[in-house]
Design a protein around this motif. Structure first.
Motif, PDB file in Angstrom:
ATOM      1  N   ASN A   1       0.824  -1.212   0.000  1.00  0.00           N
ATOM      2  CA  ASN A   1       0.000   0.000   0.000  1.00  0.00           C
ATOM      3  C   ASN A   1       0.859   1.264   0.000  1.00  0.00           C
ATOM      4  O   ASN A   1       0.534   2.253  -0.650  1.00  0.00           O
ATOM      5  N   LYS A   2       1.964   1.177   0.758  1.00  0.00           N
ATOM      6  CA  LYS A   2       2.840   2.360   0.840  1.00  0.00           C
ATOM      7  C   LYS A   2       3.491   2.637  -0.524  1.00  0.00           C
ATOM      8  O   LYS A   2       3.618   3.784  -0.944  1.00  0.00           O
ATOM      9  N   TRP A   3       3.887   1.567  -1.178  1.00  0.00           N
ATOM     10  CA  TRP A   3       4.477   1.691  -2.519  1.00  0.00           C
ATOM     11  C   TRP A   3       3.524   2.446  -3.443  1.00  0.00           C
ATOM     12  O   TRP A   3       3.925   3.360  -4.166  1.00  0.00           O
ATOM     13  N   ILE A   4       2.256   2.089  -3.381  1.00  0.00           N
ATOM     14  CA  ILE A   4       1.268   2.787  -4.223  1.00  0.00           C
ATOM     15  C   ILE A   4       1.200   4.264  -3.818  1.00  0.00           C
ATOM     16  O   ILE A   4       1.240   5.159  -4.667  1.00  0.00           O
ATOM     17  N   ASP A   5       1.144   4.519  -2.496  1.00  0.00           N
ATOM     18  CA  ASP A   5       1.036   5.917  -2.032  1.00  0.00           C
ATOM     19  C   ASP A   5       2.228   6.742  -2.506  1.00  0.00           C
ATOM     20  O   ASP A   5       2.087   7.860  -2.982  1.00  0.00           O
ATOM     21  N   VAL A   6       3.430   6.168  -2.359  1.00  0.00           N
ATOM     22  CA  VAL A   6       4.640   6.923  -2.700  1.00  0.00           C
ATOM     23  C   VAL A   6       4.762   7.118  -4.207  1.00  0.00           C
ATOM     24  O   VAL A   6       5.068   8.206  -4.693  1.00  0.00           O
ATOM     25  N   LYS A   7       4.481   6.051  -4.940  1.00  0.00           N
ATOM     26  CA  LYS A   7       4.637   6.149  -6.402  1.00  0.00           C
ATOM     27  C   LYS A   7       3.496   6.935  -7.048  1.00  0.00           C
ATOM     28  O   LYS A   7       3.646   7.426  -8.168  1.00  0.00           O
ATOM     29  N   ALA A   8       2.359   7.000  -6.352  1.00  0.00           N
ATOM     30  CA  ALA A   8       1.192   7.760  -6.833  1.00  0.00           C
ATOM     31  C   ALA A   8       0.923   7.582  -8.332  1.00  0.00           C
ATOM     32  O   ALA A   8       1.101   8.521  -9.121  1.00  0.00           O
ATOM     33  N   PRO A   9       0.526   6.384  -8.747  1.00  0.00           N
ATOM     34  CA  PRO A   9       0.301   6.138 -10.186  1.00  0.00           C
ATOM     35  C   PRO A   9      -0.633   7.163 -10.820  1.00  0.00           C
ATOM     36  O   PRO A   9      -0.485   7.497 -11.999  1.00  0.00           O
ATOM     37  N   TRP A  10      -1.593   7.662 -10.050  1.00  0.00           N
ATOM     38  CA  TRP A  10      -2.540   8.652 -10.589  1.00  0.00           C
ATOM     39  C   TRP A  10      -1.823   9.917 -11.055  1.00  0.00           C
ATOM     40  O   TRP A  10      -2.261  10.564 -11.997  1.00  0.00           O
ATOM     41  N   ASN A  11      -0.664  10.242 -10.427  1.00  0.00           N
ATOM     42  CA  ASN A  11       0.110  11.389 -10.904  1.00  0.00           C
ATOM     43  C   ASN A  11       0.945  11.020 -12.127  1.00  0.00           C
ATOM     44  O   ASN A  11       1.071  11.794 -13.078  1.00  0.00           O
TER      45      ASN A  11
END
Ligand code: ME8
Length: 650
Positions: free
Chosen positions: A421-431
């Protein structure tokens, strides 16, 4: 554990066939299932044995009361365990019943062999006998003249019996325990057994005269006696494997793990070990005695109406939530307390919020950004931090399994869920999606996100097999978790780019407050239902005696049903308006499976009129309708002649 031979053998106790399976039985069996599945993930051939203990006094008594043959009685009852194991997704490879010929044959062979070799002798015996526990005690064992185990009265008995020369092995056993540190686990229990062995060990009475108890395996060398139920039952662990020669030369003995509750550690650690020694068979690698579940701080018991019924839990929460909760909530060796609140708390936080979040975010973003197909990871090394998190967790998880530290294993796996989950938050694919530069990184980021979900799915497989399979299906992985194997965690790159995601079940929706209240009401009404001995299955267990004063406290009235309608969202409940002469009552009754509402209007019934009102599915019920049931069919109690509304019933 004997990793080299790639065979693994785990057992549960064989449960008393008379008991209704409850949370405690489910606990041991789920724990055994988890280690069995883990070993399969590691490529082992697994033998996983459970079963039912079907001889002895209690079964004989229950059958007598029902006026049926004990064999008919046990044939009827044992399926309750098997049925529950199917619902709990237990992957046992065998289910042994002690009344099966394959078992009785081995018991007779072992008895004859031990008798021939002088390990069993006949002697006269005088002592105190606890009938319900089927155990002998000496004068000094008694507590205030009663059974030290159950507190019930004991009978003085003098008779001839057969004895196993257990006493001669006391010192050898203590030495074995000291030199094999993992034989009895956890450590605290090992010390208890050593404490027990520090006093001289007596011989074990292994027979019961047929005149007193006939429901058992007759001794092959004297048919006037049957085998003591524990001596018979313990042998299941090898009788299930085939003949003694097969056990000596086959692959599965000695067992890797006997899992037992702390209540039966002595019989396993002392009786069983010395029996094996006398048979010249090696001892199991580990006997693990786990802790005890209480409910809201109290022992589970029928009289307290707090027995936690696993089938109901499965209906309400789903099987994997229960499997997860039981092994996550407390260390396996320690006692634990069950509450529905704690279960719901774990479902919402660990399952819905953490794992559910990782799954939902991953799947929805791959659909949105990559047309529902696993993207290409490219050449990037960017994923090392995430990949290494998983690889470095593996040795800790393996160690956790060696020690059966289930809660630690789950804690460790959930750190990986957090890492995903943290990986997703940090990488922020939506950005990343928003810019051309970002788009280049998007595919590898989403690949590794999906890959971490795949790895989590494989890791949770032993605990939550259905969820694991579902996640893999959604990720388009074919062949199931065992096919993936545990090494796929550190090898990474298990997903094939281009694979299409599949539709799957919605896993772990949050339990909202409103739903929680409904669940609470269902549980309350179920615990009331459970208190009454009303199903065909538990009719064999008569309630404790009560006085005439207790009976007279009941205010039973003849009532007439004025209105009836099914309760929404409930298969069982009907809401009734009942005239009881003095007033009209609203009553909720669990009879919907057997009566259409229209057929109820105008009927006379018997109502418990002075029962405290209670809410069922949010509706107040001001009384209880009397009914009988058999094989799931409910029949309202009534009269063969009309009585006036409100008349008292005694
Ligand atoms: O003892 N908490 O069978 P049994 C945790 N037939 N575990 C519990 C529990 C609780 N509250 N209650 C029961 C027998 N258990 C013999 C065994 S083996 C050769 C013969 C579990 O039906 C726990 O595993 O009384 C305990 O040891 C077992 O059920 C006892 O089952």
């Amino acid at each position: 554990m004997q990793d080299k031979r790639k065979k693994f053998y785990v057992t549960t106790p064989i449960y008393y066939v008379n008991d209704v399976p409850h949370l405690g039985h489910a606990y041991t069996t789920i724990a055994a299932d988890v280690i069995a599945r883990y070993k399969r993930l590691n490529g082992y051939e697994v033998s996983f044995l459970t079963g039912s203990d079907e001889h002895g006094q209690k079964v004989q008594q229950a059958a007598q009361e029902l006026k049926v043959d004990p064999q008919v009685h046990v044939d009827r009852l044992h399926t309750r365990f098997n049925d529950l194991w199917k619902r709990l997704n237990i992957s046992n490879t065998d289910f042994i019943r002690t009344t099966e010929e394959r078992h009785k044959k081995i018991v007779r062979e072992i008895l004859q062999d031990l008798f021939n070799r002088g390990e069993i002798y006949k002697d006269s015996y005088e002592g105190w006998y606890c009938m319900p526990d089927e155990r002998f005690w000496t004068e000094k064992d008694l507590v205030n003249g009663t059974c030290p185990e159950c507190g019930r009265s004991v009978d003085k008995i003098q008779e001839h019996n057969y004895f196993f020369k257990m006493g001669q092995y006391g010192e050898w056993l203590a030495e074995h325990i000291r030199t094999h540190p993992t034989f009895i686990q956890p450590e605290s229990r090992k010390n208890e057994v050593l404490g027990f062995l520090s006093k001289p060990l007596g011989d074990l009475c292994i027979s019961r005269p047929k005149s007193r108890l006939s429901w058992g395996i007759p001794l092959p060398f004297n048919a006037d006696y049957v085998t003591y139920v524990w001596f018979d039952a313990l042998i299941n662990y090898i009788s299930a494997l085939g003949s003694q020669d097969d056990v000596r030369n086959g692959g599965f003995w000695p067992a890797d793990f006997h899992l037992v509750g702390k209540d039966i550690l002595t019989t396993h650690a002392v009786y069983w070990s010395t029996m094996l020694k006398a048979m010249n068979l090696p001892l199991p690698s580990t006997i693990f005695a786990h802790g005890w579940w209480t409910v809201d701080g109290k022992k589970m018991s029928k009289s307290l109406r707090n027995v936690v019924e696993p089938n109901l839990l499965i209906d309400l929460f789903g099987v994997d939530s229960i499997r997860y909760f039981l092994l996550r909530e407390a260390p396996f060796g320690q006692d634990a307390d069950f509450s529905h609140k704690a279960l719901i708390g774990r479902i919402n936080s660990d399952l819905a919020n953490n794992l559910g979040n990782l799954l939902n975010r991953t799947v929805s973003m791959i659909k949105r950004y990559h047309d529902g197909k696993i993207p290409d990871p490219g050449e990037t090394t960017d994923c090392d931090s995430l990949k290494n998190e998983f690889a470095s967790a593996l040795p800790e998880i393996r160690k956790g399994y060696d020690e059966l530290a289930y809660n630690k294993i789950l804690e460790r796996i959930w750190k990986l869920v957090d890492a995903g989950n943290k990986w997703i938050d940090v990488k922020a694919p939506w950005n990343l999606f928003k810019t051309e530069e970002g788009q280049k990184e998007l595919a590898p980021v989403m690949y590794h996100t999906a890959e971490s979900l795949r790895a989590v799915a494989v890791l949770i497989y032993p605990f939550m097999p259905h969820t694991s399979e579902q996640i893999l299906i959604q990720l388009g992985v074919e062949g199931g978790p065992e096919n993936q194997g545990i090494d796929s965690i550190s090898n990474w790159y298990g997903l094939k780019p281009g694979t299409e995601l599949q539709k799957g079940e919605r896993l772990f929706p949050r339990i909202e407050e409103k739903q929680e209240q409904e669940i609470q009401q269902t549980l309350e009404s179920a615990s009331k239902d459970n208190a009454a001995p009303k199903t065909a299955e538990n009719q064999d267990e008569l309630g404790a005696p009560i006085s005439i004063e207790d009976v007279m406290k009941l205010d039973l009235r003849v009532g007439k049903i004025l209105e009836a309608e099914n309760v929404k969202k409930s298969k069982k409940l009907v809401k009734l308006k009942v005239d009881i002469g003095l007033e009209i009552r609203q009553v909720v009754a669990g009879i919907a499976t057997s009566y259409e509402p229209e057929a109820l209007v105008g009927r006379s019934i018997i109502l418990v009129a002075n029962l405290k009102p209670a809410k069922l599915m949010g509706i107040e019920s001001q009384g209880m309708v009397l009914a009988g049931s058999a094989d799931g069919n409910i029949v309202l109690a009534g009269f063969d002649q009309e009585l006036p509304t409100g008349a008292r019933v005694k």
